[in-house]
Scaffold this active site. Sequence first.
Site, PDB file in Angstrom:
ATOM      1  N   ARG A 180       0.899   3.819  -3.213  1.00 19.84           N
ATOM      2  CA  ARG A 180       0.268   5.106  -2.926  1.00 19.84           C
ATOM      3  C   ARG A 180       1.283   6.211  -2.675  1.00 19.84           C
ATOM      4  NH1 ARG A 180      -5.538   4.173  -0.079  1.00 19.84           N
ATOM      5  NH2 ARG A 180      -5.751   1.922  -0.355  1.00 19.84           N
ATOM      6  N   GLU A 187     -11.604   0.766 -10.694  1.00 24.98           N
ATOM      7  CA  GLU A 187     -11.138  -0.210 -11.683  1.00 24.98           C
ATOM      8  C   GLU A 187     -11.897  -0.143 -13.011  1.00 24.98           C
ATOM      9  OE1 GLU A 187      -9.368  -1.061  -8.022  1.00 24.98           O
ATOM     10  OE2 GLU A 187     -11.522  -0.969  -8.437  1.00 24.98           O
ATOM     11  N   ASP A 235      -5.104  -9.818  -8.143  1.00 24.47           N
ATOM     12  CA  ASP A 235      -5.337  -9.010  -9.338  1.00 24.47           C
ATOM     13  C   ASP A 235      -4.088  -8.404  -9.969  1.00 24.47           C
ATOM     14  OD1 ASP A 235      -5.041  -7.427  -7.070  1.00 24.47           O
ATOM     15  OD2 ASP A 235      -6.775  -6.147  -7.474  1.00 24.47           O
ATOM     16  N   GLU A 287       0.813  -1.205   0.000  1.00 26.74           N
ATOM     17  CA  GLU A 287       0.000   0.000   0.000  1.00 26.74           C
ATOM     18  C   GLU A 287       0.853   1.264   0.000  1.00 26.74           C
ATOM     19  OE1 GLU A 287      -3.067   0.140  -0.531  1.00 26.74           O
ATOM     20  OE2 GLU A 287      -3.983  -1.751   0.106  1.00 26.74           O
TER      21      GLU A 287
END
Length: 672
Positions: free
Chosen positions: A309, A574, A437, A305
């Site tokens: 980010r 997405e 994913d 993360e």
Amino acid sequence: MAAKSGDHEIYNMPTASSTSALTGGEEQNLARKSLRRTWNQLPRCQRNLIIMGITAFCLTLLLFLPGDQLISMKDVQLKPASAPFHIRRENMLQNAHHHPNAESADVKNGLSDTIAAAAAPMTKDKVIAPYDNNIPYPDANSAENVVKLPETLAVENKNENTIDIVNTLEEVVTNNDPSSMQSDLEQAIQHPRNLAGVSIESHLQKIKSQLAKPQHFHGATNERQAAVVAAFKHSWAGYKKYAWGHDNLKPVSQTSHEWFGLGLSIVDSLDTMYIMGLEDEFKEARDWVKDSLHFHTSRDVNLFEVTIRVLGGLLAAYHLSGDKMFLVKSVELGNRLLPSFQSPSGIPYSDVNLGDLSAHSPKWSPDSSTSEVTTIQLEFRDLSRSTNVSIYEHVVNEVNDKVHGLDKKHGLVPIFINANTGTFRNYATISLGARGDSYYEYLLKQWLQTGRKDNDNLILDYMQAIDGVLTQLMRRTPREQLVYVGELINGNDFKPKMDHLTCYLPGTLLLGHQNGMPDSHMLLARDLMETCYQTYIRQPTQLAAEISYFALNEKDEHDIYVKPNDAHNLLRPEFIESLYYFYALTGNHTYQDMGWTIFQAFEKHTKVDAGYTSLGNVKNTLNTRMRDLMESFWLSETLKYFYLLFSDNRKEIDLDQWVFNSEGHPLPIYQH
């Protein structure tokens, strides 16, 4: 039967009248006798030469064919997954959902029609032309041909506003000595404010001529873009008033939410503001990063993360603005994340303490999420390319190599991997949704980032994985033939469940097709795009749920249905991301219209006085159950992709020169 063999007449052949009375077996017998007679009539020396030639040819095949090609074709037909990928291409896509009996001519003609339909104006009822059940997903290109691409692929002429990336960086200095690399790693961890033995600022001064130059944007040029800018400014105003310096805004209660204590919403928003031309907001965010963003606090953060980010946000802001301060911050953060890679296997730990410079597995499990350890490579590689220091790229390349060497199921990976052993968890779920994913996304994007190298393991793994999606995970609903990608529970049992996260896949597939991947990828992208859109439009709010389920047979009441516990919407990006790729790569304005419908739904149902909130229930317009959280990806991804989707210039960010990380931050593409 032929009348001649070479220059020698074949004598004593039966006449037409005599053969008509013979059975099939007698005919074959006569043919064998005739061939044997012809062979016996050849001179001995000529027969010996023929035998020697055949023997030499066979020996040549044995010597020069790679070992993995010496496989029984009988085994390939019976067990296609056991064959090497370049042999399996003849058998891929041949399951009950892919209509293997279609004639080749029909496939060819149907494929042309399908490609045309993908770019054609779309009907009101069906956004994308309905799938023709007589057309299979063809294996248009074999793996060895796809990965041996021309040095330059044909691209459309660039708009005058195309961003010009000047790749003047020298090749990153590489050192393959393990002991030296270990020493560099330890030095970077022990001295996080240093780079290559000197202060970060001093090192960057040495490579001053290679640093990024500022890019220029023109701001909103139409009403739809202006509406997105207004949404961003409304979100930013609420964040600034009620949560400034904290990670996220809680817009309903008008308070803040802390996760890592790194001002996520500020750092995640930097490049969005720059692209939108919001100079004042960008400056105040830039000043906060310079003066108030510190990494030495003793607090555990998630490697993945924070990488996508914060590190990704800082690097994108650096490349777009040319402001060296962002690169200085990036280097220090990169150094403080490096302890994650000090595991026994080299597969990084999921959690790292930026202050204590230590790392460990998550508290809830000994395993890391597979997507998390394989979705850090773009950022760490860019950090190496931006500084000419190889350690960051080295550690993530090692992860690539280790994951590449692990056994997979038709190219698909379990969603958990152990940092101590370096192996996948046995019987773990296989999914292109949560925890799986972006592994697939980053295989393609890393390959693009590094100049589309021939025969690269990244693109080979990507090709195999999409084969696995087509043959193992793709299904159609029984009535409407909607395509979806399910999951394999315990690695084997199919479940007709698709996370909204999976809706990144249409855009990624189309991006791959634009760069030489087979037409089957484009067809799957088009069909999944339709399904993802339906997950929005069929809900009363016209907003998609976090998870959708699909009918397996006609006994199910609906082809798409949502369970009560999965009916929330987190403002995720997405599907908007995929819409952006479809518009940017095809120029079809229908994708903009689809996006505008969804943007208006966000405006209607998620906008509150202090920003935009996630929802608990998309199935009821009168009871959406506001969840009171505005995650940073609303600012960094969802609104950015809306803005770019509505641009009059679909090359406002040129996808030949930039690659977006998993958090929507654009990083430059390099030529090596």
